[in-house]
Design a protein around this motif. Structure first.
Motif, mmCIF file in Angstrom:
data_model
loop_
_atom_site.group_PDB
_atom_site.id
_atom_site.type_symbol
_atom_site.label_atom_id
_atom_site.label_comp_id
_atom_site.label_asym_id
_atom_site.label_seq_id
_atom_site.Cartn_x
_atom_site.Cartn_y
_atom_site.Cartn_z
ATOM 1 N N TRP A 1 -30.997 71.638 117.796
ATOM 2 C CA TRP A 1 -30.285 70.978 116.697
ATOM 3 C C TRP A 1 -30.565 71.617 115.350
ATOM 4 C CZ3 TRP A 1 -26.275 68.595 118.005
ATOM 5 C CH2 TRP A 1 -26.195 67.896 119.209
ATOM 6 N N PRO A 2 -31.780 72.042 115.034
ATOM 7 C CA PRO A 2 -31.951 72.804 113.783
ATOM 8 C C PRO A 2 -31.093 74.054 113.738
ATOM 9 C CG PRO A 2 -34.069 72.030 114.571
ATOM 10 C CD PRO A 2 -33.081 71.708 115.645
ATOM 11 N N LEU A 3 -30.902 74.703 114.869
ATOM 12 C CA LEU A 3 -30.057 75.887 114.908
ATOM 13 C C LEU A 3 -28.604 75.530 114.608
ATOM 14 C CD1 LEU A 3 -29.676 78.893 115.519
ATOM 15 C CD2 LEU A 3 -29.417 78.297 117.935
ATOM 16 N N VAL A 4 -28.121 74.400 115.141
ATOM 17 C CA VAL A 4 -26.739 73.974 114.864
ATOM 18 C C VAL A 4 -26.550 73.682 113.381
ATOM 19 C CG1 VAL A 4 -25.049 72.149 115.304
ATOM 20 C CG2 VAL A 4 -26.402 73.080 117.202
ATOM 21 N N VAL A 5 -27.517 73.001 112.749
ATOM 22 C CA VAL A 5 -27.421 72.698 111.314
ATOM 23 C C VAL A 5 -27.414 73.986 110.502
ATOM 24 C CG1 VAL A 5 -28.594 71.587 109.381
ATOM 25 C CG2 VAL A 5 -28.468 70.425 111.602
ATOM 26 N N ALA A 6 -28.279 74.938 110.878
ATOM 27 C CA ALA A 6 -28.341 76.204 110.145
ATOM 28 C C ALA A 6 -27.022 76.963 110.261
ATOM 29 C CB ALA A 6 -29.506 77.053 110.676
ATOM 30 N N LEU A 7 -26.416 76.983 111.434
ATOM 31 C CA LEU A 7 -25.145 77.673 111.605
ATOM 32 C C LEU A 7 -24.048 77.015 110.766
ATOM 33 C CD1 LEU A 7 -25.123 78.397 115.460
ATOM 34 C CD2 LEU A 7 -25.392 80.052 113.597
ATOM 35 N N VAL B 1 -24.519 78.050 107.124
ATOM 36 C CA VAL B 1 -24.112 79.453 106.930
ATOM 37 C C VAL B 1 -22.599 79.554 106.899
ATOM 38 C CG1 VAL B 1 -24.095 81.728 108.038
ATOM 39 C CG2 VAL B 1 -26.219 80.423 107.901
ATOM 40 N N LEU B 2 -21.905 78.814 107.759
ATOM 41 C CA LEU B 2 -20.448 78.855 107.786
ATOM 42 C C LEU B 2 -19.854 78.315 106.486
ATOM 43 C CD1 LEU B 2 -17.976 79.509 109.527
ATOM 44 C CD2 LEU B 2 -18.084 77.177 110.424
ATOM 45 N N ALA B 3 -20.422 77.241 105.923
ATOM 46 C CA ALA B 3 -19.927 76.683 104.662
ATOM 47 C C ALA B 3 -20.115 77.663 103.513
ATOM 48 C CB ALA B 3 -20.648 75.365 104.369
ATOM 49 N N ILE B 4 -21.281 78.333 103.482
ATOM 50 C CA ILE B 4 -21.533 79.323 102.417
ATOM 51 C C ILE B 4 -20.554 80.474 102.524
ATOM 52 C CG2 ILE B 4 -23.230 80.979 101.573
ATOM 53 C CD1 ILE B 4 -25.409 78.977 102.379
ATOM 54 N N VAL B 5 -20.267 80.923 103.757
ATOM 55 C CA VAL B 5 -19.317 82.026 103.944
ATOM 56 C C VAL B 5 -17.928 81.621 103.457
ATOM 57 C CG1 VAL B 5 -18.126 83.398 105.712
ATOM 58 C CG2 VAL B 5 -20.606 83.109 105.812
ATOM 59 N N MET B 6 -17.515 80.383 103.738
ATOM 60 C CA MET B 6 -16.195 79.920 103.300
ATOM 61 C C MET B 6 -16.103 79.910 101.768
ATOM 62 S SD MET B 6 -14.392 79.358 106.024
ATOM 63 C CE MET B 6 -15.290 80.787 106.661
ATOM 64 N N ALA B 7 -17.130 79.396 101.106
ATOM 65 C CA ALA B 7 -17.104 79.336 99.640
ATOM 66 C C ALA B 7 -17.087 80.733 99.037
ATOM 67 C CB ALA B 7 -18.320 78.551 99.137
ATOM 68 N N GLY B 8 -17.903 81.635 99.548
ATOM 69 C CA GLY B 8 -17.917 83.012 99.039
ATOM 70 C C GLY B 8 -16.601 83.711 99.268
ATOM 71 N N PHE B 9 -15.986 83.446 100.423
ATOM 72 C CA PHE B 9 -14.705 84.083 100.708
ATOM 73 C C PHE B 9 -13.620 83.599 99.741
ATOM 74 C CE2 PHE B 9 -11.655 86.271 103.213
ATOM 75 C CZ PHE B 9 -10.515 85.479 103.240
ATOM 76 N N ALA B 10 -13.593 82.295 99.437
ATOM 77 C CA ALA B 10 -12.590 81.756 98.509
ATOM 78 C C ALA B 10 -12.756 82.362 97.114
ATOM 79 C CB ALA B 10 -12.700 80.239 98.460
ATOM 80 N N TYR B 11 -13.995 82.456 96.668
ATOM 81 C CA TYR B 11 -14.233 83.023 95.339
ATOM 82 C C TYR B 11 -13.850 84.499 95.304
ATOM 83 C CZ TYR B 11 -16.704 84.564 91.171
ATOM 84 O OH TYR B 11 -17.020 85.114 89.962
ATOM 85 N N GLY B 12 -14.222 85.267 96.305
ATOM 86 C CA GLY B 12 -13.885 86.691 96.342
ATOM 87 C C GLY B 12 -12.402 86.925 96.444
ATOM 88 N N THR B 13 -11.712 86.063 97.177
ATOM 89 C CA THR B 13 -10.261 86.212 97.310
ATOM 90 C C THR B 13 -9.564 86.065 95.958
ATOM 91 O OG1 THR B 13 -10.344 85.353 99.575
ATOM 92 C CG2 THR B 13 -8.218 85.276 98.465
ATOM 93 N N CYS C 1 -13.414 82.053 112.352
ATOM 94 C CA CYS C 1 -14.852 81.894 112.615
ATOM 95 C C CYS C 1 -15.089 80.947 113.786
ATOM 96 C CB CYS C 1 -15.560 81.389 111.365
ATOM 97 S SG CYS C 1 -15.655 82.605 110.030
ATOM 98 N N LEU C 2 -14.306 79.842 113.810
ATOM 99 C CA LEU C 2 -14.475 78.904 114.913
ATOM 100 C C LEU C 2 -14.075 79.531 116.243
ATOM 101 C CD1 LEU C 2 -13.166 75.604 113.266
ATOM 102 C CD2 LEU C 2 -15.541 76.268 113.721
ATOM 103 N N LEU C 3 -12.942 80.282 116.215
ATOM 104 C CA LEU C 3 -12.521 80.946 117.447
ATOM 105 C C LEU C 3 -13.535 81.992 117.897
ATOM 106 C CD1 LEU C 3 -8.677 81.379 116.791
ATOM 107 C CD2 LEU C 3 -9.819 79.720 118.293
ATOM 108 N N ALA C 4 -14.101 82.713 116.934
ATOM 109 C CA ALA C 4 -15.117 83.713 117.285
ATOM 110 C C ALA C 4 -16.407 83.054 117.732
ATOM 111 C CB ALA C 4 -15.373 84.636 116.090
ATOM 112 N N LEU C 5 -16.674 81.834 117.193
ATOM 113 C CA LEU C 5 -17.927 81.162 117.527
ATOM 114 C C LEU C 5 -17.947 80.702 118.986
ATOM 115 C CD1 LEU C 5 -20.594 80.188 116.349
ATOM 116 C CD2 LEU C 5 -19.490 78.031 115.769
ATOM 117 N N ILE C 6 -16.776 80.330 119.500
ATOM 118 C CA ILE C 6 -16.735 79.838 120.892
ATOM 119 C C ILE C 6 -17.168 80.924 121.874
ATOM 120 C CG2 ILE C 6 -15.213 78.989 122.718
ATOM 121 C CD1 ILE C 6 -13.625 77.528 120.545
ATOM 122 N N PRO C 7 -16.524 82.127 121.873
ATOM 123 C CA PRO C 7 -17.026 83.163 122.804
ATOM 124 C C PRO C 7 -18.434 83.619 122.453
ATOM 125 C CG PRO C 7 -15.341 84.059 121.344
ATOM 126 C CD PRO C 7 -15.321 82.581 121.154
ATOM 127 N N ALA C 8 -18.767 83.579 121.128
ATOM 128 C CA ALA C 8 -20.132 83.973 120.764
ATOM 129 C C ALA C 8 -21.150 83.029 121.391
ATOM 130 C CB ALA C 8 -20.282 83.993 119.246
#
Length: 681
Positions: A316-322, A325-337, A19-26
């Protein structure tokens, strides 16, 4: 426990890293996208701003121009200027002029009597006077605006100037007063310069600087009065320190792009052309539009820095929101795995251990009826099948690859031979074209458009300079491509031989001799009926110092135009080499100074295009010649090619195209042996 969480932790960490690597070019792409969007809307904003101000300026200044023209064309004005000593006509003029003064928005008018040089002026701020304010003189540099305007071909001009004798700074509208071609003087009105700048150029648009320039780039109006090129609108010669927009740009390349944008704007009024440049050391987006009624160019300079890419209030609100979202994705991915992957894999691991303990009935856990069991059975079967099919496919691929490589090598060799042959043929064909001789003898007085349909073609043009004059012409041989190019070589040899026999001064005799030699060389009775040997030819002879030209044509016409009239001299009805021959005759036509004469092969006229795919046609071709006849010859040919390409659109070129244009501003002279012909345009 460590093994249990090992894969989960590694997969979660891998996802986070991805996600971090994809975020840089994004972020980079997003930044670029936002900047592109900002640039797009900034460009549209500058273009709309330019169009709006063009209309804002056009309406009132056009009204003043129309009123000034009525004033200059008034019978009362013309009668008095024709006889300035007539008291009754003088009184009648000043009574009518007072009415025009009240209609001028600037509340001022002026008139110049050409016979006496007297300059009359009245406005709202001074008492009406019928006495001249001063007298114009050729020796006074401040009066150069009047004499240069009267000597120009334009009937009016709009000139920003400070009248030092009156102490007035105005936008002057100067209109010639003429009667049956006789110059009587000049009349017009004036707009107050400060009011003009306040009304049209001084506004509160952030980051935008509007200005008005003439066709040479001289600044006619600018929010800063120190930038104005006073008296440049009267067509007087610009001094080296005269303010020009080009001089404010960063380098020669930017000045050239600005010149191109100014030229495109004049060619296509109503369109705005934009370019990025450095204006007085600052990056700016320049938008250029043309006002043909006023012969002015409107330019707006936009500071792109006035529209920042990011603003802190939402960044800065956009950075906090991103981050959330990244933390929620990580938690959901761990549970689904854990639920979908790790649990089934552990059960599959137990089955694999059973096989390792000696239970060889199944290599994978197949006792389950869920997806894991089906996957195990399918995978075992698929592995065997894939192994067999892979071996077969690899063998087929190797065999097909060898065949394709051999075929491709043969095709590359054949293609290389064909391309080399065509390139060599093109070099040979271009060698017979007299482009160098035309430039040597008729520099600035001729232009040629030669565009074969293929790399080589069946069209060519001729030129022969003798001690008594010039022979020039266009030849269209039957066919195109390689057959057509071979015909041009034969035709060139036959025409050269004909000129040796009959001389270059008699086009008709050259056509008749060429026709005779063509028939003798290419006997139609011994050739297949599918092979055409006919030629369309147009030849023109122009003698040194002569005021007439001699033309003879075989299915090719000579066109002549001065921009107002168009004359067409048709050639003979039959081409050279046709089954039925004819005797061609000379046509002597006046060689008018400033007229453009053109010869053209039928490839131009027959080119398909437009909405329905019809040919370009004679009517459209003649209208094009008439429209561009007074332009420089190189510009004419460039305009002809542009119009043809625009009309052709997506249609392929149908035939070879050759167009030869020439023009003399005085009777032609013989060129010296070591110098080009000194004929000024």
């Amino acid at each position: 426990m460590a093994n249990r969480w090992g894969l989960r932790g590694q997969s979660t960490l891998t996802l986070l890293l991805a996600c971090l690597l994809a975020l840089i070019p994004a972020l980079l792409i997003g930044w670029q996208a936002i900047d592109d969007v900002r640039h797009h809307f900034a460009t549209r904003y500058a273009e709309q701003y330019t169009l709006l101000h063009m209309q804002k300026i056009l309406a009132p200044v056009s009204r003043e121009l129309a009123l000034a023209r009525r004033f200059a064309d008034s019978v009362v004005t013309q009668e008095w200027l024709a006889t300035p000593d007539d008291v009754q006509r003088r009184d009648r003029f000043f009574r009518e002029a007072e009415g025009f003064r009240e209609q001028f928005s600037g509340g001022a008018y002026f008139v110049v009597a050409d016979a006496t040089g007297n300059y009359y002026y009245n406005d709202d701020d001074s008492s009406p006077s019928r006495r001249p304010r001063y007298r114009l003189s050729l020796d006074d540099p401040e009066d150069a605006w009047y004499f240069s305007t009267m000597d120009s071909s334009a009937t009016y001009n709009i000139n920003v100037n400070i009248d030092g004798k009156l102490g007035l700074a105005k936008v002057w509208i100067n209109v010639k007063v003429q009667e049956d071609g006789r110059r009587l003087g000049m009349a017009g009105g004036g707009l107050d310069l400060s009011r003009f700048l306040d009304d049209f150029l001084r506004d509160n648009a952030a980051g935008l600087t509007p200005m008005i320039i003439d066709s040479r780039g001289a600044i006619q109006a600018h929010p800063d009065r120190q930038r104005l090129a006073f008296n440049s609108g009267a067509q007087t010669r610009l001094a080296g320190d005269t303010p020009r927009l080009q001089s404010l740009l960063g380098d020669a390349a930017q000045r050239e792009r600005l010149e191109d944008a100014m030229l495109d704007a004049r060619r296509r009024p109503g369109e705005v052309h934009s370019l990025e440049a450095t204006l007085e050391g600052q990056p700016r987006l320049l938008s250029v539009g043309y006002i043909p009624e006023l012969q002015w160019l409107f330019v707006s300079a936009l500071d792109l820095k006035s529209a920042p890419v990011f603003e802190g209030r939402w960044f800065w609100p956009l950075v906090v929101a991103l981050t959330l979202v990244l933390a929620i994705v990580m938690a959901g991915f761990a549970y689904g795995t854990e639920r979908l992957i790790l649990g089934p894999i552990r059960r599959l691991q137990h089955s694999a251990r059973a096989i390792a303990d000696g239970h060889y009935g199944s290599h994978l856990p197949t006792e389950r009826d869920d997806e894991i069991g089906e996957l195990s059975r399918a995978f075992a079967h698929m592995a065997g099948q894939i192994e067999r099919h892979t071996q077969e496919l690899e063998e087929q691929v190797r065999h097909r690859t060898r065949e394709l490589e051999a075929t491709n090598a043969e095709m590359v060799t054949a293609r290389r031979q064909v391309d080399a042959s065509l390139e060599y043929a093109s070099i040979i064909q271009r060698a017979i074209l007299p482009s160098r001789q035309l430039d040597m003898h008729l520099a600035g007085h001729q232009a040629v458009l030669w565009r074969p349909r293929d790399q080589v073609g069946g069209d060519f043009y001729v030129f022969r300079a003798t001690e008594t004059g010039y022979l020039m012409g266009v030849i269209d041989c039957a066919g195109h491509g390689v057959p057509g190019s071979l015909m041009t070589m034969l035709a060139r040899a036959i025409i050269d031989n004909a000129i040796l026999h009959v001389g270059a001064h008699d086009p008709a005799a050259i056509l008749n001799e060429t026709d005779r030699q063509n028939r003798a060389t290419l006997n139609r009775e011994t050739l297949p009926s599918s092979i055409a040997t006919n030629m369309d030819v147009g030849l023109v002879w122009v003698g040194h110092g002569a005021d007439v030209l001699t033309f003879a044509g075989a299915k090719m016409s000579l066109y002549a135009s001065d921009g107002e009239r168009l004359e067409v001299q048709p050639g003979g009805k039959r081409a050279l080499g046709q089954k039925r021959s004819m005797t061609h005759e000379n046509h002597r036509l006046p060689l008018r100074q400033g007229w453009t004469y053109s010869l053209c092969s039928d490839g131009f006229l027959d080119q398909a295009g437009g909405e329905h795919g019809f040919g370009f046609g004679n009517r459209r071709f003649e209208a094009m010649l008439l429209r561009h006849a007074d332009a420089p010859l190189d510009d004419q040919v460039a305009a002809f090619e542009a119009e043809l390409d625009a009309y052709r659109g997506e249609h392929p070129q149908r035939d070879d195209i050759t167009l030869l244009c020439f023009r003399f501003d005085r009777p032609p002279k013989a060129a010296s042996r070591d110098a080009r012909l000194p004929l000024p345009t």
